[in-house]
Design a protein around this motif. Structure first.
Motif, PDB file in Angstrom:
ATOM      1  N   THR A 124       1.002  -0.978  -0.091  1.00 39.20           N
ATOM      2  CA  THR A 124       0.168   0.040   0.042  1.00 39.20           C
ATOM      3  C   THR A 124       0.944   1.306   0.054  1.00 39.20           C
ATOM      4  O   THR A 124       2.024   1.350   0.320  1.00 39.20           O
ATOM      5  N   GLY A 125       0.268   2.181  -0.329  1.00 45.91           N
ATOM      6  CA  GLY A 125       1.030   3.743  -0.490  1.00 45.91           C
ATOM      7  C   GLY A 125       1.666   4.132  -1.754  1.00 45.91           C
ATOM      8  O   GLY A 125       1.591   5.419  -1.893  1.00 45.91           O
ATOM      9  N   TYR A 126       1.687   3.263  -2.705  1.00 47.53           N
ATOM     10  CA  TYR A 126       2.133   3.729  -4.101  1.00 47.53           C
ATOM     11  C   TYR A 126       0.894   4.647  -4.743  1.00 47.53           C
ATOM     12  O   TYR A 126       1.180   5.640  -5.284  1.00 47.53           O
ATOM     13  N   GLU A 127      -0.280   4.079  -4.538  1.00 50.97           N
ATOM     14  CA  GLU A 127      -1.341   5.201  -5.278  1.00 50.97           C
ATOM     15  C   GLU A 127      -1.369   6.475  -4.521  1.00 50.97           C
ATOM     16  O   GLU A 127      -1.448   7.618  -5.335  1.00 50.97           O
ATOM     17  N   GLU A 128      -1.105   6.526  -3.208  1.00 49.94           N
ATOM     18  CA  GLU A 128      -1.025   7.717  -2.619  1.00 49.94           C
ATOM     19  C   GLU A 128       0.282   8.660  -2.853  1.00 49.94           C
ATOM     20  O   GLU A 128       0.118   9.879  -3.187  1.00 49.94           O
ATOM     21  N   ALA A 129       1.270   7.883  -3.535  1.00 51.40           N
ATOM     22  CA  ALA A 129       2.515   8.537  -3.898  1.00 51.40           C
ATOM     23  C   ALA A 129       2.054   9.213  -5.160  1.00 51.40           C
ATOM     24  O   ALA A 129       2.657  10.413  -5.408  1.00 51.40           O
ATOM     25  N   ARG A 130       1.479   8.306  -5.915  1.00 48.81           N
ATOM     26  CA  ARG A 130       1.119   8.880  -7.386  1.00 48.81           C
ATOM     27  C   ARG A 130       0.223  10.197  -7.365  1.00 48.81           C
ATOM     28  O   ARG A 130       0.594  10.994  -8.084  1.00 48.81           O
ATOM     29  N   HIS A 131      -0.905  10.154  -6.389  1.00 48.75           N
ATOM     30  CA  HIS A 131      -1.746  11.053  -6.352  1.00 48.75           C
ATOM     31  C   HIS A 131      -1.057  12.291  -5.847  1.00 48.75           C
ATOM     32  O   HIS A 131      -1.074  13.304  -6.325  1.00 48.75           O
ATOM     33  N   MET A 132      -0.384  12.104  -4.818  1.00 50.71           N
ATOM     34  CA  MET A 132       0.677  13.584  -4.175  1.00 50.71           C
ATOM     35  C   MET A 132       1.519  14.082  -4.988  1.00 50.71           C
ATOM     36  O   MET A 132       1.705  15.255  -5.137  1.00 50.71           O
ATOM     37  N   GLY A 133       2.052  12.907  -5.663  1.00 52.21           N
ATOM     38  CA  GLY A 133       2.786  13.652  -6.839  1.00 52.21           C
ATOM     39  C   GLY A 133       2.388  14.501  -7.785  1.00 52.21           C
ATOM     40  O   GLY A 133       2.817  15.447  -8.463  1.00 52.21           O
ATOM     41  N   ALA A 134       1.039  13.882  -8.304  1.00 55.93           N
ATOM     42  CA  ALA A 134       0.253  14.619  -9.379  1.00 55.93           C
ATOM     43  C   ALA A 134       0.011  16.003  -9.028  1.00 55.93           C
ATOM     44  O   ALA A 134       0.083  17.034  -9.618  1.00 55.93           O
ATOM     45  N   LEU A 135      -0.263  16.323  -7.579  1.00 58.21           N
ATOM     46  CA  LEU A 135      -0.658  17.303  -6.920  1.00 58.21           C
ATOM     47  C   LEU A 135       0.395  18.503  -7.047  1.00 58.21           C
ATOM     48  O   LEU A 135       0.037  19.607  -7.259  1.00 58.21           O
ATOM     49  N   VAL A 136       1.716  17.808  -6.477  1.00 60.28           N
ATOM     50  CA  VAL A 136       2.598  18.788  -6.186  1.00 60.28           C
ATOM     51  C   VAL A 136       3.304  19.366  -7.627  1.00 60.28           C
ATOM     52  O   VAL A 136       3.872  20.291  -7.784  1.00 60.28           O
ATOM     53  N   GLN A 137       3.039  18.257  -8.795  1.00 57.85           N
ATOM     54  CA  GLN A 137       3.790  18.696  -9.807  1.00 57.85           C
ATOM     55  C   GLN A 137       2.990  19.796 -10.589  1.00 57.85           C
ATOM     56  O   GLN A 137       3.378  20.678 -10.998  1.00 57.85           O
ATOM     57  N   ARG A 138       1.650  19.637 -10.411  1.00 57.47           N
ATOM     58  CA  ARG A 138       0.608  20.687 -10.812  1.00 57.47           C
ATOM     59  C   ARG A 138       0.953  21.904 -10.170  1.00 57.47           C
ATOM     60  O   ARG A 138       1.020  23.136 -10.763  1.00 57.47           O
ATOM     61  N   MET A 139       1.304  22.136  -8.877  1.00 51.60           N
ATOM     62  CA  MET A 139       1.582  23.259  -7.930  1.00 51.60           C
ATOM     63  C   MET A 139       2.741  23.896  -8.831  1.00 51.60           C
ATOM     64  O   MET A 139       2.834  24.937  -8.936  1.00 51.60           O
ATOM     65  N   MET A 140       3.768  23.015  -8.983  1.00 51.22           N
ATOM     66  CA  MET A 140       5.034  23.517  -9.567  1.00 51.22           C
ATOM     67  C   MET A 140       4.646  24.151 -10.954  1.00 51.22           C
ATOM     68  O   MET A 140       5.330  25.370 -11.405  1.00 51.22           O
ATOM     69  N   GLN A 141       3.873  23.523 -11.665  1.00 50.04           N
ATOM     70  CA  GLN A 141       3.663  24.005 -13.047  1.00 50.04           C
ATOM     71  C   GLN A 141       3.157  25.407 -12.997  1.00 50.04           C
ATOM     72  O   GLN A 141       3.206  26.254 -13.556  1.00 50.04           O
TER      73      GLN A 141
END
Length: 238
Positions: A124-141
């Motif tokens: 468990t945790g991979y999906e959360e990492a993917r989702h949080m990663g998408a959020l912070v990548q969008r913040m950076m953009q």
């Protein structure tokens, strides 16, 4: 949309110097944004090649920070900028520091990806990492776009998005702790995921910092350590 309009100077080279600072900061930001994407991909897909690439590129980010700091110092010493010009130089200096630290966090995530490379399927945790990663990548953009356009509204949106990242982090933490309690054999692997999520949460914090720098650049307001409501109140006064 609020925008900052930098004045043209008698010295054409001064305009070139300022534009070069902005361009180099955005170039560094684009590199860091790709680091986030690659690091999260390495975690999600267990790709050690991508992880190794992230680790190697981190040295380039460090060199860019040093070069930009030197360029900012030269502009301060030779041009003695004032008003909005001075705020731009100071913003680039602060922004590059946050970008370098984001690169450090991406480096940590890549190391976690290598550690997880041989982990069992289904952790468990991979999906959360993917989702949080998408959020912070969008913040950076969005925050890089806010800086490029001197856009206060978009910067404020980034600051607001950091709250969502914090909520996702706390929720994922609770889930992983429960998982470790139920299956102690998963503790080592789960800790790597926990550190990954922590790094993503820190990236969100640094993206918010950059958003605050943009607000300072455009409005001359120091909104560090302010709540979102306080930021909005200060901005509405201007």
């Amino acid at each position: 949309m609020d925008k900052l309009h930098l004045e043209k100077h008698i010295s054409h080279q001064f305009d070139v110097d300022l534009e070069e600072l902005k361009s180099q900061a955005l170039e560094m930001g684009g590199l860091v944004e790709q680091q986030i994407i690659d690091a999260v991909s390495a975690i999600e897909h267990g790709d050690s090649d991508i992880a190794e690439r992230v680790i190697k590129v981190e040295d380039d980010i460090d060199l860019r920070e040093v070069a930009l700091d030197e360029a900012c110092t030269n502009v301060l010493a030779c041009r003695q900028p004032a008003a909005s010009d001075l705020r731009l130089v100071l913003t680039v200096t602060k922004m590059t520091r946050d970008l370098e630290r984001i690169g450090d966090e991406a480096h940590k995530i890549a190391k976690m990806a290598l550690a997880l490379h041989e982990s069992a399927d289904g952790l468990t945790g991979y999906e959360e990492a993917r989702h949080m990663g998408a959020l912070v990548q969008r913040m950076m953009q969005q925050v890089l776009d806010a800086f490029a356009r001197f856009d206060v509204e978009k910067a404020l949106d980034v600051a607001k998005a950091d709250k969502q990242v914090d909520r996702e982090y706390k929720s994922a933490m609770r889930e992983l702790v429960t998982y470790m309690m139920e299956d102690p054999r998963s503790i080592s692997r789960s800790m790597n995921i926990l550190w990954t999520l922590r790094s993503l949460e820190r990236i969100g914090d640094h993206a918010r910092n950059i958003a605050e720098h943009v607000i300072f650049l455009v409005k001359g307001l120091d909104v560090r350590h302010s709540s979102i409501k306080e930021m909005e109140r200060q901005l509405n006064k201007r």
